[in-house]
Design a protein around this motif. Structure first.
Motif, PDB file in Angstrom:
ATOM      1  N   VAL A 164      43.676  34.241  33.086  1.00 18.52           N
ATOM      2  CA  VAL A 164      43.283  34.639  34.438  1.00 18.52           C
ATOM      3  C   VAL A 164      41.764  34.565  34.587  1.00 18.52           C
ATOM      4  CG1 VAL A 164      43.295  36.530  36.107  1.00 18.52           C
ATOM      5  CG2 VAL A 164      45.322  36.082  34.710  1.00 18.52           C
ATOM      6  N   PHE A 167      40.771  30.995  34.887  1.00 17.44           N
ATOM      7  CA  PHE A 167      41.133  30.478  36.201  1.00 17.44           C
ATOM      8  C   PHE A 167      40.109  30.912  37.257  1.00 17.44           C
ATOM      9  CE2 PHE A 167      43.383  30.541  40.248  1.00 17.44           C
ATOM     10  CZ  PHE A 167      43.980  29.294  40.256  1.00 17.44           C
ATOM     11  N   SER A 168      39.617  32.149  37.134  1.00 13.56           N
ATOM     12  CA  SER A 168      38.623  32.623  38.105  1.00 13.56           C
ATOM     13  C   SER A 168      37.335  31.802  38.020  1.00 13.56           C
ATOM     14  CB  SER A 168      38.314  34.101  37.874  1.00 13.56           C
ATOM     15  OG  SER A 168      37.546  34.292  36.695  1.00 13.56           O
ATOM     16  N   VAL A 171      37.994  28.543  39.782  1.00 13.19           N
ATOM     17  CA  VAL A 171      37.915  28.752  41.229  1.00 13.19           C
ATOM     18  C   VAL A 171      36.459  28.761  41.686  1.00 13.19           C
ATOM     19  CG1 VAL A 171      38.287  30.467  43.057  1.00 13.19           C
ATOM     20  CG2 VAL A 171      40.133  29.918  41.452  1.00 13.19           C
ATOM     21  N   ARG A 172      35.588  29.402  40.906  1.00 15.38           N
ATOM     22  CA  ARG A 172      34.169  29.464  41.273  1.00 15.38           C
ATOM     23  C   ARG A 172      33.547  28.065  41.300  1.00 15.38           C
ATOM     24  NH1 ARG A 172      29.226  30.753  38.295  1.00 15.38           N
ATOM     25  NH2 ARG A 172      30.418  31.099  36.385  1.00 15.38           N
ATOM     26  N   ARG A 175      34.905  26.087  44.327  1.00 17.16           N
ATOM     27  CA  ARG A 175      34.300  26.496  45.602  1.00 17.16           C
ATOM     28  C   ARG A 175      32.886  25.933  45.745  1.00 17.16           C
ATOM     29  NH1 ARG A 175      34.675  32.726  46.701  1.00 17.16           N
ATOM     30  NH2 ARG A 175      33.928  31.950  48.719  1.00 17.16           N
ATOM     31  N   GLU A 182      37.755  31.383  48.832  1.00 22.37           N
ATOM     32  CA  GLU A 182      38.415  31.778  47.579  1.00 22.37           C
ATOM     33  C   GLU A 182      39.914  31.563  47.641  1.00 22.37           C
ATOM     34  OE1 GLU A 182      40.410  34.133  44.596  1.00 22.37           O
ATOM     35  OE2 GLU A 182      40.539  34.448  46.762  1.00 22.37           O
ATOM     36  N   LYS A 183      40.545  31.951  48.739  1.00 18.21           N
ATOM     37  CA  LYS A 183      41.993  31.808  48.866  1.00 18.21           C
ATOM     38  C   LYS A 183      42.415  30.347  48.863  1.00 18.21           C
ATOM     39  CE  LYS A 183      45.883  33.525  51.598  1.00 18.21           C
ATOM     40  NZ  LYS A 183      46.283  34.347  52.782  1.00 18.21           N
ATOM     41  N   ARG A 186      41.976  28.955  45.329  1.00 19.01           N
ATOM     42  CA  ARG A 186      43.034  29.461  44.443  1.00 19.01           C
ATOM     43  C   ARG A 186      44.344  28.738  44.711  1.00 19.01           C
ATOM     44  NH1 ARG A 186      45.456  34.355  45.604  1.00 19.01           N
ATOM     45  NH2 ARG A 186      43.597  34.897  46.824  1.00 19.01           N
ATOM     46  N   LEU A 190      46.100  26.589  41.690  1.00 19.23           N
ATOM     47  CA  LEU A 190      47.203  27.289  41.029  1.00 19.23           C
ATOM     48  C   LEU A 190      48.356  26.382  40.631  1.00 19.23           C
ATOM     49  CD1 LEU A 190      47.929  30.085  40.047  1.00 19.23           C
ATOM     50  CD2 LEU A 190      49.034  30.540  42.243  1.00 19.23           C
TER      51      LEU A 190
END
Length: 320
Positions: A164, A167-168, A171-172, A175, A182-183, A186, A190
């Motif tokens: 997790v 994955f964060s 995502v950063r 972006r 963010e949504k 993700r 995902l």
């Protein structure tokens, strides 16, 4: 056979147990949490006491238990050994651990079916009873070594919480590259992450590997390194080095790949299986450097034409 139990704790795992135990044919006769403000009630009439509390509270709660012979006291902490349960042992109870290998979070229904369960115990009967309970809850019991509990739990964390966290970071970076929220980022990444992990159901990590490391595409890896934020380079380099090592091909060794891709990697620690049985007071010698590639057709194709050694002749005279 365990027929009655008490569950001590108020977290997500405790709530999941309160729901799952009756369905597995176990009557819950006692429930307690620190937030109730009450002391722990006598628990002499139950077969099993489950300590579903935080790791740091296991020893304190165990010391306050009123238990006796033939009872079983078990915690659910993956990293703890049996030492925090010593007060129950001194009162004659058996002790053990039942650790579900399942991520259970607050606010979600937490079932145990299909997960593995790490089992440890102070006696054979304790291990057997906990393994039987795990099966009744729909889990696959896995016997763990008491001395390796911390390593066992670290592996579980790498497979769950560390995924997790990684994955964060993905995502950063996504972006920053796209300007997406963010949504949205993700949702875009995902399916990619889940698809990669799903391959591990019937494939080894080496067979499930995808991306430039799996293809040996060092040019793309170097491009990634130029584009990534500096604070992501270390984690990218370490994981890419592992991926390159997974794909081991005789003419394309992983260690050489890491150097050619410009990865900054730390030397890998020896595995537990290869570690010596005893420690030495003498410092270890550094491992020998890898030999240069053999002069075969593949190495000529990858490294260019090999230069022949200079012809033998008289040694040059030294100038005085």
């Amino acid at each position: 056979m365990i027929r009655t139990a008490a569950v001590l704790g108020s977290g997500a795992v405790a709530r999941a147990l309160l729901e799952a135990l009756p369905e597995a044919g176990v009557e819950v006769r006692g429930v307690w949490s620190r937030g109730s403000g009450l002391g722990i009630p006598p628990l002499r009439d139950v077969d099993l006491v489950l300590l579903a509390v935080s790791d740091g509270a296991v020893a304190e709660v165990c010391a306050a238990l009123d238990v006796g012979p033939r009872q079983l006291v078990a915690h659910l902490a993956g990293a703890l050994d049996m030492a925090p349960l010593a007060p129950a042992r001194r009162k004659g109870a058996r002790t053990g651990s039942l650790h579900p290998l399942r991520a259970i979070t607050s606010g979600e229904p937490g079932g145990f079916s299909g997960a593995a369960a790490g089992i440890a115990g102070s006696s054979l009967s304790a291990r057997r009873d906990l393994a039987a309970l795990a099966r009744r809850l729909g889990m696959r019991p896995l016997q763990t070594r008491v001395r390796s509990r911390a390593l066992y739990h670290a592996a579980a964390v790498l497979a769950a919480g560390a995924q997790v966290a990684l994955f964060s970071e993905a995502v950063r970076a996504f972006r920053k590259a796209t300007g997406a929220g963010e949504k949205v980022a993700r949702a875009a990444l995902l399916p990619l992450a889940i698809g990669a992990l799903e391959k591990l159901r019937d494939r080894t990590p080496a067979a499930a590997l995808t991306g430039p490391a799996a293809r040996g595409d060092l040019a793309t890896i170097r491009a990634h390194r130029r584009a990534l934020p500096r604070d992501l380079l270390d984690i990218y380099d370490q994981l890419t080095a592992v991926a390159l090592e997974l794909r081991k091909r005789p003419a394309f060794p992983g260690e050489g790949d890491a150097r050619r891709a410009g990865l900054r990697t730390r030397p890998a620690a020896a595995s537990p299986e290869s570690a010596p049985a005893s420690r030495s007071s003498h410092p270890r010698r550094p491992p020998p450097r890898a030999a240069p590639p053999a002069a075969n057709s593949r190495s000529r194709a990858r490294y260019g034409r090999l230069r022949a050694p200079p012809p033998p002749g008289p040694a040059p005279r030294r100038r005085r």
